[in-house]
Design an enzyme around this catalytic site. Structure first.
Site, short mmCIF file in Angstrom:
data_model
loop_
_atom_site.label_atom_id
_atom_site.label_comp_id
_atom_site.label_asym_id
_atom_site.label_seq_id
_atom_site.Cartn_x
_atom_site.Cartn_y
_atom_site.Cartn_z
N HIS A 1 25.67 41.39 12.09
CA HIS A 1 27.13 41.52 11.77
C HIS A 1 27.30 41.46 10.32
O HIS A 1 27.24 40.52 9.54
CB HIS A 1 27.93 40.48 12.39
CG HIS A 1 27.87 40.50 13.88
ND1 HIS A 1 27.55 39.51 14.73
CD2 HIS A 1 28.47 41.52 14.72
CE1 HIS A 1 27.66 40.08 15.87
NE2 HIS A 1 28.37 41.01 16.00
N GLN B 1 22.87 36.75 10.07
CA GLN B 1 21.86 36.47 10.65
C GLN B 1 22.09 36.18 12.36
O GLN B 1 21.65 35.39 12.98
CB GLN B 1 21.32 35.16 10.24
CG GLN B 1 21.52 34.92 8.60
CD GLN B 1 20.50 35.95 7.89
OE1 GLN B 1 20.01 36.51 8.57
NE2 GLN B 1 20.90 35.96 6.62
N HIS B 2 22.61 37.45 12.85
CA HIS B 2 23.12 37.47 14.10
C HIS B 2 22.25 38.49 14.93
O HIS B 2 22.68 39.60 15.28
CB HIS B 2 24.46 37.78 14.44
CG HIS B 2 25.26 36.64 13.93
ND1 HIS B 2 26.80 37.05 13.83
CD2 HIS B 2 25.27 35.61 13.56
CE1 HIS B 2 27.34 35.78 13.19
NE2 HIS B 2 26.20 34.90 13.09
N ILE B 3 20.66 38.17 14.94
CA ILE B 3 20.02 39.42 15.17
C ILE B 3 20.07 40.02 16.68
O ILE B 3 19.87 39.18 17.67
CB ILE B 3 18.52 38.90 14.99
CG1 ILE B 3 18.27 38.31 13.69
CG2 ILE B 3 17.38 39.99 15.20
CD1 ILE B 3 16.94 37.54 13.52
N THR B 4 20.43 41.08 16.80
CA THR B 4 20.88 41.68 18.13
C THR B 4 20.22 42.91 18.46
O THR B 4 19.64 43.73 17.70
CB THR B 4 22.26 41.88 18.21
OG1 THR B 4 22.93 40.67 17.58
CG2 THR B 4 22.94 42.08 19.45
#
Length: 544
Positions: free
Chosen positions: A314, A468-471
């Protein structure tokens, strides 16, 4: 190679997702070994490191990388662990230690909105999920009751049951945002968070300490360390400093063993009936790619060539300004409130959706650093510091990104201190997301106007912060040609290999990914237990 261990299940990764998966299996009588690449730590050690760190603004400073399980570090300089292939940098931060990265999260525990799961059908962009929001709802609830989650009712995510508890008390600054923005049509609501507003599951209520990141000093907010502790109490054998470097398979493609290095690089072998990969969206695809063989030359679970692809996060742009009111950010949680009315709509066929998030981080340090850089000293320094610390505020967007195969994690030609290839990130930000950022700038400006704002400072054009929203990277789907796992997290290529991770999310939506990752993992675990004909009593309500 040392004597091997064996269990019904091997879970690789002891973060919040892996540990809660293990806990649910253990409660039904299964034997579980958890393999964690990093060391064992406790809250006291982390708090002491934070207090003693000379870099208070660096939230990773209490979480040093260790040679036997390195992770990305960027201050005071880049450790070079995550190799950047461009064209846009992807400076992901995560922690390899028992409990994982949620030791230092903001505890935001959002659900997606229902339309997030069918944006291809509705808006012609991205992909649809292989399950519905209604199917995920009970597992969202299960996760919320384990962690202790609160939030506002009007976030766009319907609920069949109420939150386990009411939100933490609203801060003065967020109250003024809510009151002053309402006439402009902006509804400011409490963030959905895994943070106690009252005693819950043996943990105290939030005391207002403004250090949720990098560490809640009293465990008022839930984290993976607590989940790992609960799994061990339920009977898990958790092995720290066990850096898994390869999964072995038999002639039929079933996974038969996990191989790991200890800190002295001695190799160990662990066998099981079923393997569950629970590392993040970077370390998990790295391991699958490392586990190539003659039968699977491109790595495990990769007949689709989708392992590592569709990396998402994000990106954010922001506005900093001086509000008319004295707000004195810094008392209470760091990220307490947001605007959620822009998360969905017909506009998503044209540009990214987004949330608008308000910071409550103390402005004393950043104001002090800015004044020193400007050469301000003496009485004027004191005057300016008091003004800036009282009036300076920030609002950022949390932008949706779409899955693109060229955004990916792959293996680098460089090797880490254990001789294992480092992960490499190829990343870019497309026009869909950039258009969303452009649209949100008008919201920034209007918010500043409603707050009586002055000295408006927008983030530089084209400069995106990473959340840091690893998706993505191991996306779920019904078609084995375009996805890595099915709707229950089972890999298409290996019947006894499951993946529980934010990496299985097909799209990123506009919310922090941890809560959805946990809910999907609990659903996967329920499916595994049913496949093994284990009678389950229903969703868990406590980790005790």
């Amino acid at each position: 190679m040392s004597d091997q261990l064996s269990a019904d299940f091997v879970v690789i990764g002891s973060g919040i997702i892996g540990s809660l998966t293990a806990l649910k299996l253990l409660k039904q009588g299964a034997s579980v070994v958890i393999l964690e690449a990093g060391p064992r730590v406790n809250r006291g050690q982390i708090v002491a490191r934070f207090r003693n760190s000379p870099r208070k603004g660096d939230w990773m400073s209490p979480y040093p990388s260790v040679p036997s399980a390195p992770h990305p570090i960027y201050q005071p300089k880049d450790s070079g662990y995550l190799v950047q292939a461009g064209p846009y940098p992807y400076p992901a931060e995560y922690i390899r230690q028992v409990g994982g990265t949620t030791w230092h999260w903001a505890a935001q525990a959002w659900r997606v909105v229902p339309n997030d799961m069918r944006i291809k059908s509705l808006y012609g962009v991205g992909v649809d999920w292989p399950l519905t929001y209604e199917e995920l709802d009970p597992f969202y609830q299960e996760a919320e009751e384990i962690m202790g989650v609160s939030g506002a009712a009007n976030t766009g995510s319907p609920r069949s049951k109420p939150f386990p508890m009411e939100p933490v008390e609203e801060t003065w600054a967020m109250r003024r945002f809510r009151e002053r923005l309402a006439p402009g049509g902006y509804e400011v609501v409490a963030n959905t968070t895994a943070r106690n507003s009252r005693s819950y599951d043996g943990r105290p209520a939030c005391c207002g300490n403004n250090s949720c990141q990098p560490i809640c000093p009293i465990d008022a907010q839930y984290h993976g360390g607590l989940a790992a502790e609960a799994a061990e109490a339920a009977g898990a054998k958790l092995i720290p400093n066990a850096n898994v470097y390869k999964l072995e398979h038999d002639a039929q493609g079933r996974i038969v063993a996990a191989l790991y290095y200890d800190p002295d690089k001695n190799s160990h072998r662990v066998t099981a009936k079923t393997f569950i990969l629970a590392a993040n969206g970077i370390e998990s695809p790295k391991l699958l790619l490392l586990s190539s063989s003659d039968k699977y030359p491109n790595g495990l679970a990769n007949s689709s060539d989708m392992v590592g692809r569709n990396l998402m996060d994000h990106p954010s742009t922001s506005l900093t300004f001086y509000a008319e009111d004295e707000l004195w950010l810094g008392r209470g949680p760091q990220s307490p409130s947001s605007i959620n009315t822009l998360r969905d709509g017909a506009f998503r066929s044209e540009h990214a959706a987004y949330r608008l998030d308000f910071t409550n981080i103390s402005q004393v340090l950043s104001s002090t650093q800015a004044l020193i850089a400007e050469g301000v000293y003496g009485a004027e320094f004191e005057k300016q510091l008091r003004y800036r610390a009282a009036h300076q505020v920030n609002v950022k967007n949390v932008l949706e990104v779409l899955p693109h195969p060229e955004n990916r994690i792959s293996l680098s030609t460089q090797k880490d201190s254990m001789g294992i290839p480092k992960p490499q990130a190829s990343y870019s930000i497309d026009e869909y997301t950039r258009r969303g950022a452009d649209v949100s700038k008008a919201d920034f400006t209007r918010i500043a106007e409603l707050m009586g704002g002055t000295d408006l400072r927008y983030s530089p054009e084209g400069n995106y912060a990473n959340n840091q929203h690893i998706t993505g990277t191991m996306s779920m789907g019904n078609d084995p040609k375009t996805s890595v796992v099915d709707g229950f997290g089972r890999t298409h290529d290996h019947e006894n290999l499951f993946i529980v991770s934010t990496g299985v999310m097909p799209t990123a939506a506009t919310c922090n990914s941890t809560q959805t990752g946990v809910a999907l993992a609990l659903r996967t675990t329920q499916h595994i237990l049913e496949q093994f004909n284990v009678r389950t009593p229903g969703p868990a309500t406590s980790t005790s």
